[in-house]
Each structure stands twice: as C-alpha cells, then as structure tokens.
Write a protein that holds these residues in place. Structure first.
Motif, PDB file in Angstrom:
ATOM      1  N   VAL A  99     -15.069  24.886   6.966  1.00  0.00           N
ATOM      2  CA  VAL A  99     -13.804  25.611   6.501  1.00  0.00           C
ATOM      3  C   VAL A  99     -14.646  27.058   5.965  1.00  0.00           C
ATOM      4  CG1 VAL A  99     -11.771  26.709   6.933  1.00  0.00           C
ATOM      5  CG2 VAL A  99     -12.490  24.153   7.998  1.00  0.00           C
ATOM      6  N   GLN A 100     -14.748  26.756   4.613  1.00  0.00           N
ATOM      7  CA  GLN A 100     -14.775  27.787   3.907  1.00  0.00           C
ATOM      8  C   GLN A 100     -16.510  27.768   4.068  1.00  0.00           C
ATOM      9  OE1 GLN A 100     -13.258  29.129   1.366  1.00  0.00           O
ATOM     10  NE2 GLN A 100     -14.258  30.718   1.610  1.00  0.00           N
ATOM     11  N   ALA A 101     -17.634  27.170   4.369  1.00  0.00           N
ATOM     12  CA  ALA A 101     -18.277  28.311   5.147  1.00  0.00           C
ATOM     13  C   ALA A 101     -17.894  29.364   6.025  1.00  0.00           C
ATOM     14  CB  ALA A 101     -20.128  26.681   6.099  1.00  0.00           C
ATOM     15  N   ALA A 102     -17.669  28.470   7.096  1.00  0.00           N
ATOM     16  CA  ALA A 102     -17.155  29.707   8.342  1.00  0.00           C
ATOM     17  C   ALA A 102     -16.516  31.072   7.806  1.00  0.00           C
ATOM     18  CB  ALA A 102     -16.371  29.202   9.196  1.00  0.00           C
ATOM     19  N   LYS A 103     -15.507  30.725   7.015  1.00  0.00           N
ATOM     20  CA  LYS A 103     -15.185  31.871   6.155  1.00  0.00           C
ATOM     21  C   LYS A 103     -15.992  32.733   5.733  1.00  0.00           C
ATOM     22  CE  LYS A 103      -9.979  30.662   5.973  1.00  0.00           C
ATOM     23  NZ  LYS A 103      -8.913  30.606   5.383  1.00  0.00           N
ATOM     24  N   ASP A 104     -16.275  32.251   4.325  1.00  0.00           N
ATOM     25  CA  ASP A 104     -18.207  32.908   4.123  1.00  0.00           C
ATOM     26  C   ASP A 104     -18.534  33.518   5.126  1.00  0.00           C
ATOM     27  OD1 ASP A 104     -17.407  31.452   1.253  1.00  0.00           O
ATOM     28  OD2 ASP A 104     -18.500  30.526   1.396  1.00  0.00           O
ATOM     29  N   ALA A 105     -18.878  33.165   6.016  1.00  0.00           N
ATOM     30  CA  ALA A 105     -19.586  34.197   7.217  1.00  0.00           C
ATOM     31  C   ALA A 105     -18.973  35.058   8.310  1.00  0.00           C
ATOM     32  CB  ALA A 105     -20.186  33.192   8.502  1.00  0.00           C
ATOM     33  N   GLY A 106     -17.772  35.159   7.976  1.00  0.00           N
ATOM     34  CA  GLY A 106     -16.843  36.041   8.248  1.00  0.00           C
ATOM     35  C   GLY A 106     -16.521  36.026   9.571  1.00  0.00           C
ATOM     36  N   MET A 107     -15.839  34.031   9.805  1.00  0.00           N
ATOM     37  CA  MET A 107     -15.321  33.488  10.912  1.00  0.00           C
ATOM     38  C   MET A 107     -14.037  33.622  10.670  1.00  0.00           C
ATOM     39  SD  MET A 107     -17.538  30.976  12.314  1.00  0.00           S
ATOM     40  CE  MET A 107     -19.557  31.276  12.659  1.00  0.00           C
ATOM     41  N   VAL A 108     -13.593  33.462  11.725  1.00  0.00           N
ATOM     42  CA  VAL A 108     -11.857  33.532  11.859  1.00  0.00           C
ATOM     43  C   VAL A 108     -11.689  31.828  11.946  1.00  0.00           C
ATOM     44  CG1 VAL A 108      -9.482  34.319  13.080  1.00  0.00           C
ATOM     45  CG2 VAL A 108     -10.884  36.619  12.982  1.00  0.00           C
ATOM     46  N   THR A 109     -11.111  31.821  10.936  1.00  0.00           N
ATOM     47  CA  THR A 109     -10.719  29.251  11.247  1.00  0.00           C
ATOM     48  C   THR A 109      -9.357  29.397  12.503  1.00  0.00           C
ATOM     49  OG1 THR A 109      -9.633  29.519   9.412  1.00  0.00           O
ATOM     50  CG2 THR A 109     -11.914  29.728   9.035  1.00  0.00           C
ATOM     51  N   ILE A 110      -9.648  28.136  12.911  1.00  0.00           N
ATOM     52  CA  ILE A 110      -8.570  27.805  14.121  1.00  0.00           C
ATOM     53  C   ILE A 110      -8.622  26.071  13.976  1.00  0.00           C
ATOM     54  CG2 ILE A 110      -7.587  27.577  16.463  1.00  0.00           C
ATOM     55  CD1 ILE A 110      -9.154  30.005  16.444  1.00  0.00           C
ATOM     56  N   CYS A 111      -7.594  25.787  13.115  1.00  0.00           N
ATOM     57  CA  CYS A 111      -7.647  24.600  12.689  1.00  0.00           C
ATOM     58  C   CYS A 111      -6.089  23.601  13.781  1.00  0.00           C
ATOM     59  CB  CYS A 111      -6.897  23.782  11.566  1.00  0.00           C
ATOM     60  SG  CYS A 111      -6.902  22.189  11.318  1.00  0.00           S
ATOM     61  N   ASP A 112      -7.649  22.678  14.884  1.00  0.00           N
ATOM     62  CA  ASP A 112      -6.738  21.926  16.131  1.00  0.00           C
ATOM     63  C   ASP A 112      -5.706  20.920  15.404  1.00  0.00           C
ATOM     64  OD1 ASP A 112      -5.922  21.083  17.998  1.00  0.00           O
ATOM     65  OD2 ASP A 112      -7.934  22.016  18.615  1.00  0.00           O
ATOM     66  N   HIS A 113      -4.656  20.804  15.929  1.00  0.00           N
ATOM     67  CA  HIS A 113      -3.909  20.085  15.000  1.00  0.00           C
ATOM     68  C   HIS A 113      -2.513  19.337  16.125  1.00  0.00           C
ATOM     69  CE1 HIS A 113      -1.778  16.844  12.495  1.00  0.00           C
ATOM     70  NE2 HIS A 113      -0.561  17.818  12.031  1.00  0.00           N
ATOM     71  N   SER A 114      -2.648  18.000  16.525  1.00  0.00           N
ATOM     72  CA  SER A 114      -2.005  17.796  17.127  1.00  0.00           C
ATOM     73  C   SER A 114      -0.761  17.602  17.584  1.00  0.00           C
ATOM     74  CB  SER A 114      -2.727  17.333  18.817  1.00  0.00           C
ATOM     75  OG  SER A 114      -3.724  15.888  18.115  1.00  0.00           O
ATOM     76  N   ILE A 115      -0.540  16.840  16.448  1.00  0.00           N
ATOM     77  CA  ILE A 115       0.654  15.884  16.023  1.00  0.00           C
ATOM     78  C   ILE A 115       1.523  16.680  14.777  1.00  0.00           C
ATOM     79  CG2 ILE A 115      -0.111  13.623  16.585  1.00  0.00           C
ATOM     80  CD1 ILE A 115      -0.508  13.030  13.650  1.00  0.00           C
ATOM     81  N   ALA A 116       3.562  16.187  15.093  1.00  0.00           N
ATOM     82  CA  ALA A 116       3.777  17.177  13.564  1.00  0.00           C
ATOM     83  C   ALA A 116       3.582  17.448  12.247  1.00  0.00           C
ATOM     84  CB  ALA A 116       5.434  15.942  13.644  1.00  0.00           C
ATOM     85  N   HIS A 117       4.049  18.120  11.799  1.00  0.00           N
ATOM     86  CA  HIS A 117       3.475  18.435  10.481  1.00  0.00           C
ATOM     87  C   HIS A 117       2.833  17.072   9.573  1.00  0.00           C
ATOM     88  CE1 HIS A 117       3.712  19.958   6.006  1.00  0.00           C
ATOM     89  NE2 HIS A 117       2.987  21.040   7.554  1.00  0.00           N
ATOM     90  N   PRO A 118       1.825  16.705   8.808  1.00  0.00           N
ATOM     91  CA  PRO A 118       1.666  16.590   7.726  1.00  0.00           C
ATOM     92  C   PRO A 118       3.679  14.672   7.604  1.00  0.00           C
ATOM     93  CG  PRO A 118       0.068  17.240   8.397  1.00  0.00           C
ATOM     94  CD  PRO A 118       1.156  17.977   8.869  1.00  0.00           C
ATOM     95  N   ALA A 119       3.417  16.608   6.209  1.00  0.00           N
ATOM     96  CA  ALA A 119       4.728  16.038   5.750  1.00  0.00           C
ATOM     97  C   ALA A 119       6.007  15.704   6.325  1.00  0.00           C
ATOM     98  CB  ALA A 119       5.674  17.164   4.871  1.00  0.00           C
ATOM     99  N   LEU A 120       6.108  16.022   7.236  1.00  0.00           N
ATOM    100  CA  LEU A 120       7.158  15.579   8.104  1.00  0.00           C
ATOM    101  C   LEU A 120       7.319  14.486   9.204  1.00  0.00           C
ATOM    102  CD1 LEU A 120       8.867  18.860   9.766  1.00  0.00           C
ATOM    103  CD2 LEU A 120       9.730  17.850   7.999  1.00  0.00           C
ATOM    104  N   LEU A 121       6.215  13.606   9.473  1.00  0.00           N
ATOM    105  CA  LEU A 121       5.418  12.810  10.076  1.00  0.00           C
ATOM    106  C   LEU A 121       6.422  11.220  10.584  1.00  0.00           C
ATOM    107  CD1 LEU A 121       3.799  12.273  13.261  1.00  0.00           C
ATOM    108  CD2 LEU A 121       2.003  11.405  11.333  1.00  0.00           C
ATOM    109  N   GLU A 122       5.971  10.638   9.070  1.00  0.00           N
ATOM    110  CA  GLU A 122       7.130   9.448   8.806  1.00  0.00           C
ATOM    111  C   GLU A 122       8.266   9.881   9.006  1.00  0.00           C
ATOM    112  OE1 GLU A 122       6.980   5.749   7.801  1.00  0.00           O
ATOM    113  OE2 GLU A 122       5.506   6.891   8.493  1.00  0.00           O
ATOM    114  N   HIS A 123       9.290  10.901   8.416  1.00  0.00           N
ATOM    115  CA  HIS A 123      10.504  11.580   8.556  1.00  0.00           C
ATOM    116  C   HIS A 123      10.686  11.145   9.918  1.00  0.00           C
ATOM    117  CE1 HIS A 123      14.654  12.393   7.036  1.00  0.00           C
ATOM    118  NE2 HIS A 123      14.693  13.246   8.748  1.00  0.00           N
TER     119      HIS A 123
END
Length: 183
Positions: free
Chosen positions: A12-36
């Motif tokens: 991700v940092q390598a992509a940013k260093d190359a001037g790219m916009v970074t998009i993270c694909d996450h398909s479930i609830a926010h990790p801090a809320l998942l167990e709750h």
C-alpha cells in the motif's frame, strides 16, 4: 491501487509512493465492532464503550487504516465504520451483484406454498464458514422451524468448533449435507 483488507501490507505504501489512490476492500463489520455485534445480535455498543480487539483484527485494521478509501459491500458495514468515527466520504458502498438469470429462475418457480406434481424440496447452499458472525445460528433456527420435506441444506466450508458442538444434532440430520472445504 485496490487491495483486500489484510493483504495490503507494505504494498500500500509502495502504491502511495507511486502516486496511486489506495482503496481497501473490506466485506465485514469494522474489526473493533465485530465480536461485540456477534455476541449482542447486531446491537451496536455505546459510542464511548472501549471494546477489546484481537491481535488478528488489529493487523487487519492497520491494513484498512492505511488506505485512502474503504470499499464495503453494504450500508450496514458502512455504518459500523461511521460508528467508529470514520468520515462518511472515505467509506464507499458497492453492493455485490446478483445475476439476472438467478432472478428469472426465482420468478419461474411458482408461488410460495405451491406443490405441483413435479415439486422438489428447496435446495439451499451455504458457502463459507458456518459460524455465528455469518448468521449461522439464525439460519439453523429457521431451518428447524421448516417442514423436513420442504428443504435440503448443503454446507460448503468449514464449521467452527462451537457450531459443531452446539448444533451437532442439526448438522447430522439427513437433510443436511456437509461437503467440507472445497477448492
């Protein structure tokens, strides 16, 4: 640069260093809320409640936080991020698609409750990990309320130890077909 949560790491940092916009694909609830959310049946905690987060989900969250944008597959998942203080404009929703042929097949199946001479029980495939966070407890309760002649359930994926113990009778029913992990 589009990557799946937990798989971006240094790229991700390598992509940013190359001037790219970074998009993270996450398909479930926010990790801090998942167990709750799993243990409280989808009830959100108070905004000021400090929740424990496992080391695994801490690593996933670190991967998510380095993105310029987070891509999620439902408004509910977006709400979990907003609940955790993420700015609305950084969390984007793109729903998963449904093939039109599937929708046409549903329309051709006839009205609910209709049992013509060629009637066959409803065939259901559960693909993925059979565990509480996937709604497996609710799924099993629903099937237990249905007439046995009206359905067959095939499970393709792993079954968590807790689900296997809690629902061993249901899982050994002749109307349940467990395939295990499939390639």
């Amino acid at each position: 640069y589009h990557y799946r949560a937990g798989f971006g790491h240094e790229s991700v940092q390598a992509a940013k260093d190359a001037g790219m916009v970074t998009i993270c694909d996450h398909s479930i609830a926010h990790p801090a809320l998942l167990e709750h959310l799993v243990t409280k049946n989808g009830i959100f905690p108070a905004h000021d409640e400090k929740l424990p987060i496992s080391s695994f989900w801490t690593l996933i969250l670190r991967d998510i936080k380095q993105a310029d944008y987070v891509l999620v597959n439902s408004d509910f998942v977006k709400e979990t991020f907003l609940h955790q203080g993420w700015p609305t404009n950084l969390v984007k929703v793109i729903y998963l698609g449904v093939d039109d042929q599937f929708l046409h097949a549903l329309q051709d199946s006839g009205p609910s409750g209709c049992r013509p001479a060629h009637y066959k029980p409803m065939q259901v495939l559960f693909a993925g990990g059979l565990e509480p966070r996937k709604g497996a407890d609710s799924l099993i309760k629903a099937f237990q309320k249905l007439s046995k002649i009206g359905w067959n359930l095939t499970i393709a994926g792993g079954i968590s130890d807790s689900m296997g113990k809690t629902h061993s009778s249901f899982l050994s029913d002749r109307y349940v077909n467990y395939k295990g992990l499939l390639s």
